[in-house]
Design a protein around this motif. Sequence first.
Motif, short mmCIF file in Angstrom:
data_model
loop_
_atom_site.label_atom_id
_atom_site.label_comp_id
_atom_site.label_asym_id
_atom_site.label_seq_id
_atom_site.Cartn_x
_atom_site.Cartn_y
_atom_site.Cartn_z
N TYR A 71 0.41 0.64 -16.22
CA TYR A 71 0.21 0.44 -14.79
C TYR A 71 0.02 -1.03 -14.45
CZ TYR A 71 -4.77 -0.11 -15.86
OH TYR A 71 -5.96 -0.55 -16.37
N ILE A 72 0.27 -1.33 -13.20
CA ILE A 72 0.02 -2.65 -12.62
C ILE A 72 -1.11 -2.48 -11.60
CG2 ILE A 72 0.97 -4.49 -11.17
CD1 ILE A 72 3.70 -3.86 -12.32
N GLY A 73 -2.09 -3.35 -11.61
CA GLY A 73 -3.25 -3.19 -10.73
C GLY A 73 -2.99 -3.63 -9.31
N LEU A 74 -1.96 -3.02 -8.68
CA LEU A 74 -1.62 -3.39 -7.31
C LEU A 74 -2.74 -3.02 -6.34
CD1 LEU A 74 0.48 -4.49 -5.31
CD2 LEU A 74 1.47 -2.19 -5.20
N ASP A 75 -3.35 -1.85 -6.55
CA ASP A 75 -4.44 -1.43 -5.66
C ASP A 75 -5.63 -2.38 -5.76
OD1 ASP A 75 -4.84 -0.62 -8.30
OD2 ASP A 75 -6.06 1.10 -7.72
N TRP A 76 -5.95 -2.82 -6.97
CA TRP A 76 -7.07 -3.73 -7.18
C TRP A 76 -6.78 -5.08 -6.52
CZ3 TRP A 76 -11.74 -4.58 -7.33
CH2 TRP A 76 -12.36 -5.64 -8.02
N PHE A 77 -5.51 -5.52 -6.56
CA PHE A 77 -5.11 -6.76 -5.91
C PHE A 77 -5.32 -6.66 -4.40
CE2 PHE A 77 -1.58 -8.72 -3.50
CZ PHE A 77 -1.91 -10.06 -3.68
N ILE A 78 -4.85 -5.56 -3.79
CA ILE A 78 -4.96 -5.39 -2.34
C ILE A 78 -6.42 -5.33 -1.91
CG2 ILE A 78 -4.45 -3.86 -0.40
CD1 ILE A 78 -1.93 -2.96 -1.93
N GLY A 131 0.81 -1.21 0.00
CA GLY A 131 0.00 0.00 0.00
C GLY A 131 0.85 1.27 0.00
N VAL A 132 1.92 1.28 0.77
CA VAL A 132 2.83 2.42 0.80
C VAL A 132 3.49 2.62 -0.57
CG1 VAL A 132 4.97 3.33 1.80
CG2 VAL A 132 3.27 2.26 3.27
N LEU A 133 3.87 1.52 -1.21
CA LEU A 133 4.45 1.61 -2.55
C LEU A 133 3.44 2.21 -3.54
CD1 LEU A 133 6.36 -1.80 -2.78
CD2 LEU A 133 7.38 0.49 -2.64
N ALA A 134 2.17 1.82 -3.39
CA ALA A 134 1.13 2.36 -4.26
C ALA A 134 0.95 3.87 -4.05
CB ALA A 134 -0.19 1.63 -4.02
N PHE A 135 1.12 4.34 -2.81
CA PHE A 135 1.06 5.77 -2.53
C PHE A 135 2.25 6.50 -3.16
CE2 PHE A 135 -2.14 5.24 0.86
CZ PHE A 135 -2.88 6.40 0.67
N HIS A 136 3.40 5.84 -3.18
CA HIS A 136 4.59 6.47 -3.75
C HIS A 136 4.53 6.55 -5.28
CE1 HIS A 136 7.48 7.40 -0.57
NE2 HIS A 136 7.09 6.30 0.07
N PHE A 137 3.98 5.51 -5.90
CA PHE A 137 3.97 5.44 -7.37
C PHE A 137 2.55 5.17 -7.89
CE2 PHE A 137 8.02 3.73 -5.74
CZ PHE A 137 8.90 4.68 -6.25
N PRO A 138 1.60 6.07 -7.63
CA PRO A 138 0.22 5.82 -8.03
C PRO A 138 0.03 5.74 -9.54
CG PRO A 138 0.50 8.10 -7.31
CD PRO A 138 1.77 7.38 -6.97
N GLN A 139 0.87 6.45 -10.30
CA GLN A 139 0.71 6.45 -11.76
C GLN A 139 1.06 5.10 -12.37
OE1 GLN A 139 3.03 7.91 -9.97
NE2 GLN A 139 4.81 8.58 -11.16
#
Length: 316
Positions: free
Chosen positions: A138-145, A57-65
């Motif tokens: 993009y990679i759907g990291l947020d959707w995965f979480i 989640g922190v990584l997603a905040f750092h690199f949202p794009q």
Amino acid sequence: MSDTSKRELAQKVIDRTVKAPLEDTRELLHRDGELKPGLGKISSVLALSLGVLSLLGVLAFHFPQYLTTPDLRHKYSVDLLRQLLLAALLIAGGISLGNVILGRLRNINIVAFALVVAATAMGGSRVPVGNFPDHTPYIGLDWFILDLLGSTLIFVVIEKLFPLYKGQSLFRKEWQTDLKHFAVNHFIVGLALLVVNFLLHHLFGWLVSSGFQQTVRDIAFVPQLLLCILVADLAQYWTHRAYHEVPFLWRFHAVHHSVKTMDWLAGSRQHMLELIFTRVCVLAPLYILGFSEGVMNAYIIVVGFQAVFNHANVHL
């Protein structure tokens, strides 16, 4: 103390503080079976899981794009996400530190606490989010979480309340394989949608009639949704039947049928080419008919729940 003794002492410290926790964690991730209460396993797994998700989640905040899904990022409440991230960090940190102090699965909890420390050191829930470009790969990291957390909370409860096989554990055999499929299919969501949209527009664009689509959109919401589900289900049926009757397609679909234990995670075992082909076949008639955005969003919620529920360990 000789140089040799110093090296041996340093190696022992590294083995005890780094290698042993990592090896114990790796061994835990390769296990299956029931988590018995009172041994610290349940709390340790919870702390480790939240630690991993918090760091992601922190990584997603750092690199949202690059790590978040465009369709979702515009609908987020950033303040709510920060509160959830902070809660996850506090819970994971508190549980893991408590287990370390009590000596319960200490090595695994050291790894969990280290993940919390790493996430906090990278900014934790206070990572600033500025303006960023919207049209990037993009990679759907947020959707995965979000999907992993939501599906776990919903379907694990349903499976425990209405189990078909009452003795089946949460971490049944081959859960690791299905979790990998779950992750990969979520991470490639950007690539999959790009390919699906390209194929839909180039293969079926000539069939689109704006006048006919407007007639469909003018239908009231509920009957339009029912029509959408009917059309999608017919397309899904014939696509699924083709997987079983066409030998070439079966080679891809066989991956899905290699699951030996059915639960909410089992449906995730799917070849990525099958994922793309199925979406094209199901979305093509919906694209041609031109259902409204609200109906499509409602359909996605319905089919998302149905796809997981169909494979769940429930007797309903």
